[in-house]
Design an enzyme around this catalytic site. Sequence first.
Site, PDB file in Angstrom:
ATOM      1  N   GLU A   1       0.826  -1.202   0.000  1.00  0.00           N
ATOM      2  CA  GLU A   1       0.000   0.000   0.000  1.00  0.00           C
ATOM      3  C   GLU A   1       0.862   1.255   0.000  1.00  0.00           C
ATOM      4  O   GLU A   1       1.973   1.259   0.523  1.00  0.00           O
ATOM      5  CB  GLU A   1      -0.921   0.000   1.235  1.00  0.00           C
ATOM      6  CG  GLU A   1      -1.940  -1.127   1.179  1.00  0.00           C
ATOM      7  CD  GLU A   1      -2.844  -1.241   2.410  1.00  0.00           C
ATOM      8  OE1 GLU A   1      -3.956  -1.755   2.248  1.00  0.00           O
ATOM      9  OE2 GLU A   1      -2.446  -0.832   3.510  1.00  0.00           O
TER      10      GLU A   1
ATOM     11  N   CYS B   1       3.400   8.740   0.356  1.00  0.00           N
ATOM     12  CA  CYS B   1       3.963   7.884   1.402  1.00  0.00           C
ATOM     13  C   CYS B   1       4.156   6.490   0.800  1.00  0.00           C
ATOM     14  O   CYS B   1       3.186   5.869   0.358  1.00  0.00           O
ATOM     15  CB  CYS B   1       2.985   7.854   2.574  1.00  0.00           C
ATOM     16  SG  CYS B   1       3.428   6.694   3.864  1.00  0.00           S
TER      17      CYS B   1
ATOM     18  N   CYS C   1       6.737  -6.317   7.602  1.00  0.00           N
ATOM     19  CA  CYS C   1       7.871  -5.769   8.337  1.00  0.00           C
ATOM     20  C   CYS C   1       8.390  -6.842   9.283  1.00  0.00           C
ATOM     21  O   CYS C   1       7.612  -7.567   9.890  1.00  0.00           O
ATOM     22  CB  CYS C   1       7.449  -4.527   9.136  1.00  0.00           C
ATOM     23  SG  CYS C   1       8.832  -3.674   9.918  1.00  0.00           S
TER      24      CYS C   1
ATOM     25  N   CYS D   1       6.820  -3.629  16.249  1.00  0.00           N
ATOM     26  CA  CYS D   1       6.449  -2.575  17.189  1.00  0.00           C
ATOM     27  C   CYS D   1       4.996  -2.827  17.602  1.00  0.00           C
ATOM     28  O   CYS D   1       4.156  -3.119  16.742  1.00  0.00           O
ATOM     29  CB  CYS D   1       6.604  -1.216  16.530  1.00  0.00           C
ATOM     30  SG  CYS D   1       8.264  -0.996  15.843  1.00  0.00           S
TER      31      CYS D   1
ATOM     32  N   CYS E   1       1.778  -1.013  15.787  1.00  0.00           N
ATOM     33  CA  CYS E   1       1.745  -0.795  14.334  1.00  0.00           C
ATOM     34  C   CYS E   1       1.108  -1.975  13.614  1.00  0.00           C
ATOM     35  O   CYS E   1       1.503  -3.127  13.822  1.00  0.00           O
ATOM     36  CB  CYS E   1       3.172  -0.577  13.844  1.00  0.00           C
ATOM     37  SG  CYS E   1       3.311  -0.512  12.046  1.00  0.00           S
TER      38      CYS E   1
ATOM     39  N   GLY F   1       6.971  -1.384   6.231  1.00  0.00           N
ATOM     40  CA  GLY F   1       8.354  -1.863   6.239  1.00  0.00           C
ATOM     41  C   GLY F   1       9.357  -0.906   6.857  1.00  0.00           C
ATOM     42  O   GLY F   1       9.069   0.260   7.079  1.00  0.00           O
ATOM     43  N   GLU F   2      10.533  -1.452   7.153  1.00  0.00           N
ATOM     44  CA  GLU F   2      11.622  -0.654   7.728  1.00  0.00           C
ATOM     45  C   GLU F   2      12.643  -0.372   6.608  1.00  0.00           C
ATOM     46  O   GLU F   2      13.372  -1.277   6.183  1.00  0.00           O
ATOM     47  CB  GLU F   2      12.257  -1.427   8.893  1.00  0.00           C
ATOM     48  CG  GLU F   2      13.560  -0.859   9.415  1.00  0.00           C
ATOM     49  CD  GLU F   2      13.539   0.644   9.711  1.00  0.00           C
ATOM     50  OE1 GLU F   2      12.653   1.108  10.446  1.00  0.00           O
ATOM     51  OE2 GLU F   2      14.419   1.355   9.190  1.00  0.00           O
TER      52      GLU F   2
ATOM     53  N   SER G   1      11.984   7.445   7.086  1.00  0.00           N
ATOM     54  CA  SER G   1      11.625   7.238   8.493  1.00  0.00           C
ATOM     55  C   SER G   1      12.161   5.886   8.956  1.00  0.00           C
ATOM     56  O   SER G   1      12.014   4.880   8.265  1.00  0.00           O
ATOM     57  CB  SER G   1      10.098   7.273   8.638  1.00  0.00           C
ATOM     58  OG  SER G   1       9.722   7.013   9.967  1.00  0.00           O
TER      59      SER G   1
ATOM     60  N   SER H   1      11.381   7.219  14.489  1.00  0.00           N
ATOM     61  CA  SER H   1      10.183   6.846  15.239  1.00  0.00           C
ATOM     62  C   SER H   1      10.609   6.606  16.681  1.00  0.00           C
ATOM     63  O   SER H   1      11.038   5.513  17.022  1.00  0.00           O
ATOM     64  CB  SER H   1       9.571   5.574  14.639  1.00  0.00           C
ATOM     65  OG  SER H   1       9.141   5.841  13.332  1.00  0.00           O
ATOM     66  N   LEU H   2      10.487   7.637  17.482  1.00  0.00           N
ATOM     67  CA  LEU H   2      11.033   7.582  18.835  1.00  0.00           C
ATOM     68  C   LEU H   2      10.010   6.965  19.795  1.00  0.00           C
ATOM     69  O   LEU H   2      10.230   5.896  20.357  1.00  0.00           O
ATOM     70  CB  LEU H   2      11.427   9.011  19.259  1.00  0.00           C
ATOM     71  CG  LEU H   2      12.057   9.166  20.632  1.00  0.00           C
ATOM     72  CD1 LEU H   2      13.365   8.424  20.731  1.00  0.00           C
ATOM     73  CD2 LEU H   2      12.269  10.666  20.928  1.00  0.00           C
ATOM     74  N   HIS H   3       8.916   7.668  20.000  1.00  0.00           N
ATOM     75  CA  HIS H   3       7.740   7.202  20.754  1.00  0.00           C
ATOM     76  C   HIS H   3       7.957   6.961  22.249  1.00  0.00           C
ATOM     77  O   HIS H   3       6.980   6.831  23.000  1.00  0.00           O
ATOM     78  CB  HIS H   3       7.115   5.949  20.121  1.00  0.00           C
ATOM     79  CG  HIS H   3       6.849   6.102  18.656  1.00  0.00           C
ATOM     80  ND1 HIS H   3       6.363   7.273  18.096  1.00  0.00           N
ATOM     81  CD2 HIS H   3       7.016   5.245  17.606  1.00  0.00           C
ATOM     82  CE1 HIS H   3       6.241   7.116  16.793  1.00  0.00           C
ATOM     83  NE2 HIS H   3       6.633   5.913  16.470  1.00  0.00           N
TER      84      HIS H   3
ATOM     85  N   ASN I   1      -3.203   6.196  15.865  1.00  0.00           N
ATOM     86  CA  ASN I   1      -4.317   5.710  15.058  1.00  0.00           C
ATOM     87  C   ASN I   1      -4.656   4.298  15.497  1.00  0.00           C
ATOM     88  O   ASN I   1      -3.773   3.460  15.631  1.00  0.00           O
ATOM     89  CB  ASN I   1      -3.940   5.717  13.579  1.00  0.00           C
ATOM     90  CG  ASN I   1      -3.610   7.113  13.102  1.00  0.00           C
ATOM     91  OD1 ASN I   1      -4.378   8.039  13.323  1.00  0.00           O
ATOM     92  ND2 ASN I   1      -2.449   7.270  12.491  1.00  0.00           N
TER      93      ASN I   1
ATOM     94  N   CYS J   1      -0.914   6.666   9.373  1.00  0.00           N
ATOM     95  CA  CYS J   1       0.341   6.070   9.837  1.00  0.00           C
ATOM     96  C   CYS J   1       0.070   4.836  10.676  1.00  0.00           C
ATOM     97  O   CYS J   1      -0.733   4.867  11.604  1.00  0.00           O
ATOM     98  CB  CYS J   1       1.092   7.043  10.733  1.00  0.00           C
ATOM     99  SG  CYS J   1       1.983   8.283   9.852  1.00  0.00           S
TER     100      CYS J   1
HETATM  101  N1  SAH Z   1       9.445   1.420   9.714  1.00  0.00           N
HETATM  102  C1  SAH Z   1       9.612   2.816   9.636  1.00  0.00           C
HETATM  103  C2  SAH Z   1       8.698   3.507   8.648  1.00  0.00           C
HETATM  104  C3  SAH Z   1       7.269   3.048   8.570  1.00  0.00           C
HETATM  105  S1  SAH Z   1       6.225   3.415   9.930  1.00  0.00           S
HETATM  106  C4  SAH Z   1       9.447   3.422  11.010  1.00  0.00           C
HETATM  107  O1  SAH Z   1       9.040   2.724  11.922  1.00  0.00           O
HETATM  108  O2  SAH Z   1       9.775   4.599  11.155  1.00  0.00           O
HETATM  109  C5  SAH Z   1       5.760   5.079   9.685  1.00  0.00           C
HETATM  110  C6  SAH Z   1       5.407   5.840  10.953  1.00  0.00           C
HETATM  111  O3  SAH Z   1       4.120   5.456  11.472  1.00  0.00           O
HETATM  112  C7  SAH Z   1       6.393   5.603  12.082  1.00  0.00           C
HETATM  113  O4  SAH Z   1       6.733   6.811  12.717  1.00  0.00           O
HETATM  114  C8  SAH Z   1       5.578   4.724  13.000  1.00  0.00           C
HETATM  115  O5  SAH Z   1       6.081   4.738  14.287  1.00  0.00           O
HETATM  116  C9  SAH Z   1       4.214   5.312  12.857  1.00  0.00           C
HETATM  117  N2  SAH Z   1       3.132   4.479  13.377  1.00  0.00           N
HETATM  118  C10 SAH Z   1       3.122   3.139  13.455  1.00  0.00           C
HETATM  119  N3  SAH Z   1       1.943   2.719  14.003  1.00  0.00           N
HETATM  120  C11 SAH Z   1       1.228   3.832  14.254  1.00  0.00           C
HETATM  121  C12 SAH Z   1      -0.076   4.061  14.791  1.00  0.00           C
HETATM  122  N4  SAH Z   1      -0.865   3.049  15.153  1.00  0.00           N
HETATM  123  N5  SAH Z   1      -0.507   5.326  14.923  1.00  0.00           N
HETATM  124  C13 SAH Z   1       0.266   6.367  14.519  1.00  0.00           C
HETATM  125  N6  SAH Z   1       1.498   6.220  13.980  1.00  0.00           N
HETATM  126  C14 SAH Z   1       1.979   4.960  13.852  1.00  0.00           C
HETATM  127 FE1  SF4 Z   2       7.901  -1.921  11.154  1.00  0.00          FE
HETATM  128 FE2  SF4 Z   2       7.951   0.779  11.369  1.00  0.00          FE
HETATM  129 FE3  SF4 Z   2       5.704  -0.600  11.915  1.00  0.00          FE
HETATM  130 FE4  SF4 Z   2       7.794  -0.778  13.575  1.00  0.00          FE
HETATM  131  S1  SF4 Z   2       6.574   1.081  13.128  1.00  0.00           S
HETATM  132  S2  SF4 Z   2       6.541  -2.505  12.838  1.00  0.00           S
HETATM  133  S3  SF4 Z   2       9.473  -0.687  12.133  1.00  0.00           S
HETATM  134  S4  SF4 Z   2       6.705  -0.460   9.930  1.00  0.00           S
END
Ligand code: SAH
Ligand code: SF4
Length: 343
Positions: free
Chosen positions: A90, A103, A110, A114, A117, A161-162, A193, A216-218, A292, A335
Amino acid sequence: MQDIRQLTLPQLQTAFEQIGEPKFRAKQVYEWLWKKSAHSIDEMTNLSKELRSKLSKQFKLVAVEENIVQKSADGTVKLGMRLHDNRLIEGVMIPEEDRSTGCVSSQVGCSLSCTFCATGFLKRERNLEAAEIYDQVVLLNKHAIEHNGKPLTNIVYMGMGEPLLNYDNVMQSIRYITSPDGLGMAQKRITVSTSGISRGIVRMADEGMKFNIALSLHAATNQKREKIMDINYSNPLEEVIRSLNYFYDKTGNKVTFEYILFDGFNDSLEDAEHLISLYHQVPAFINIIEYNNVEGVTLKKAKRENRDAFVSYLRNRNISVAVRRSRGKDIDAACGQLANKNK
Ligand code: SAH
Ligand code: SF4
């Protein structure tokens, strides 16, 4: 049969010499492949029929195909795309008044998981080829023009994906996207990212390119981050910060910290203090992101009053912080929601 887009221009020129064709023809074909993003050899109408049939016997041209288009109430467009091996990915086009952002995905699924996600719940099936990433940009660009009246102005590697676990193909895709032989976009319009892979960040710094990086710190301490992102065990924050400083020294580009606010997990003022402490360790911007909803995840999005208090706390300390609205939630295009649900 060889995929013609796997060849570099010099390789294509050699292949043409071998079949008794002049070198400049190879350049013409290369333009069709990239600049004009042809999806078949037959489209290359300034080549003779004879040459096209010769090429078709020797090469195949595999392109990503549009499968499903969904449009959100807020104008966001989600594209489901089919790869040559029938796998699905997608991509998303986010329209704004002054820009169109594409995007793109870098892998099918992936390998990281996390906890918050949707993509993380899928297996990693394979890496995308550079051409498959490029094709997403071309397709999203078409929708940007159609639905937002302007071509893509920005590209973010924030789909499935990463990116840094598919390092070479992601870098090659950026070269195609930014090359004058490709789409000719400015490098500074691109953001990669990452969940925080130090070695990949250092390698990117050494590429001599000017694209941006988002982390993606969080969570702003190792202890807390490990609870939601496994990658933090092998790539602790000190190392990630060190590699980001190296990236800054080499490129002059600040990093963007992406920080999702989760209710009762990372949204206290003490958490804000930890975030401020990291912010002072590397030149950075902070993006506060709304969580989200993803099915099966126990974390919840932060309450509005906690979010506001968190953001004010940062602003009062002169931290450069933006709050990102979520887009395309009604069609699972936001996201972290990309999971090929329409399969
Ligand atoms: N793998 C890479 C890029 C894809 S994720 C990464 O992790 O950075 C893209 C972004 O969406 C990242 O910042 C991720 O942390 C964020 N993301 C993942 N799940 C999410 C969610 N449920 N709500 C909001 N952002 C989310
Ligand atoms: Fe993979 Fe990025 Fe989602 Fe983590 S946030 S599972 S690295 S796509």
